[in-house]
Design an enzyme around this catalytic site. Structure first.
Site, PDB file in Angstrom:
ATOM      1  N   SER A  66     -11.401   3.365  -3.775  1.00 48.05           N
ATOM      2  CA  SER A  66     -12.497   2.506  -3.336  1.00 48.05           C
ATOM      3  C   SER A  66     -13.845   3.225  -3.343  1.00 48.05           C
ATOM      4  CB  SER A  66     -12.214   1.974  -1.926  1.00 48.05           C
ATOM      5  OG  SER A  66     -12.111   3.047  -1.004  1.00 48.05           O
TER       6      SER A  66
ATOM      7  N   TYR B 205     -16.449   4.988 -11.077  1.00 45.72           N
ATOM      8  CA  TYR B 205     -15.895   3.887 -10.286  1.00 45.72           C
ATOM      9  C   TYR B 205     -16.394   2.549 -10.825  1.00 45.72           C
ATOM     10  CZ  TYR B 205     -15.397   0.778  -6.213  1.00 45.72           C
ATOM     11  OH  TYR B 205     -15.117  -0.271  -5.382  1.00 45.72           O
TER      12      TYR B 205
ATOM     13  N   ARG C 221     -29.654  -0.310   2.365  1.00 44.36           N
ATOM     14  CA  ARG C 221     -29.233  -1.012   1.147  1.00 44.36           C
ATOM     15  C   ARG C 221     -28.251  -2.136   1.474  1.00 44.36           C
ATOM     16  NH1 ARG C 221     -25.016   0.025  -2.327  1.00 44.36           N
ATOM     17  NH2 ARG C 221     -25.241  -0.907  -4.396  1.00 44.36           N
TER      18      ARG C 221
ATOM     19  N   ASP D 245       0.851  -1.182   0.000  1.00 41.16           N
ATOM     20  CA  ASP D 245       0.000   0.000   0.000  1.00 41.16           C
ATOM     21  C   ASP D 245       0.889   1.235   0.000  1.00 41.16           C
ATOM     22  OD1 ASP D 245      -2.139   2.027   0.711  1.00 41.16           O
ATOM     23  OD2 ASP D 245      -3.301   0.195   0.936  1.00 41.16           O
TER      24      ASP D 245
END
Length: 273
Positions: A77, A143, A181, A34
């Site tokens: 992300s 994305y 959701r 990372d």
């Protein structure tokens, strides 16, 4: 027996952080890559920490050396500008796959997303008894477009070079579902580890698209494809339903789409995934 070395990109992100303790195994070394700082190895923890970007060919070439399998979680992300999605998520994934190919890494697991099919409808998912994992892309954001492209890259690298590639269309992997959701999209961290283990251990999967979700009561995604690799989901988001529904806002006009509010969120502006 030789050690298994698994490279995880994006290891300091949300999913990478959740998977680090859960993917520890005797005889396995986790090589964690990372750009962000990572916690030092705990006593007895077999990890190798690498600082660098998935967009850097030299970094990725070194990171892939001696690796038995790769879990690619690296990249943005959440929604971002087209330039960032193209450079980091798309070009970065091609850099990762090319480094893996050159190093002879036999298996790659690519983190895709439900947002690659966000404009598929809930009605369609219900009528099919669970949206098939290989449903063609209908992305809801830049994305989502990036995730659809990396699925195609994975297909290319399998077909051209024989690499086993499993693309996991992750719903939402957090300690608890992120809102109502999430009652259908949730992938519990423990189920996430079970799923990645199945991806790593399945014999000769070839190229696969699978859903990354738990056995949620309100699930609208097929688990058939993941179960064929040996995945067994044990968790269910329904335990959070009463609490989440009590404070939930009224459904928006895009509630009929798999991507929900992401289907109308501004393109190119960060939003929580």
């Amino acid at each position: 027996m030789a050690e298994q070395r698994v490279l995880i990109t994006g290891a300091a992100g949300v999913v990478g952080t959740l998977m680090r303790p859960r993917l520890r195994r005797e005889g396995r070394v986790l090589r964690l890559l990372d750009l962000a700082p990572q916690p030092a190895a705990e006593p007895g923890e077999a990890v190798e920490l690498v600082t660098g970007s998935v967009t850097d060919p030299a970094v990725m070439a070194e990171a892939c050396a001696g690796v038995d399998a790769l879990i690619h979680l690296g990249g943005h992300s959440r929604e971002n500008s087209w330039a960032e999605i193209a450079e980091v998520n798309i070009n970065g994934t091609q850099t990762v796959l090319e480094a893996a190919r050159a190093a002879g890494v036999p298996r790659v697991v690519l983190a895709s997303s439900n947002h690659s099919v966000g404009f598929r409808t809930v009605q369609e998912a219900t009528e099919t008894g669970g949206l098939p994992a290989d449903s063609s892309p209908r992305p809801d954001t830049y994305y989502g477009v990036g995730k659809a492209v990396i699925e195609s890259l994975g297909s290319l690298y399998h077909s051209r070079f024989g690499m086993d590639v499993v693309c996991v269309r992750i719903g939402s992997c957090f300690e608890r579902p992120p809102g109502v959701r999430g009652l259908s999209t949730w992938l519990s961290p423990d189920d996430g580890a079970r799923l990645f283990e199945a991806c790593l251990g399945a014999p000769s999967p070839g190229y696969r698209l699978i859903w990354g979700v738990s056995a949620n009561t309100r699930r609208i995604y097929s688990l058939t494809e993941a179960e064929a690799l040996g995945y067994k989901a044990l968790d269910d988001a329904e335990q959070f339903a009463e609490e989440l529904l009590a404070s939930a806002p009224a459904p928006g006009p895009d509630a009929g789409y798999v991507g929900g509010p992401f289907c109308s969120a501004p393109l190119g502006e960060p939003n929580p995934i």
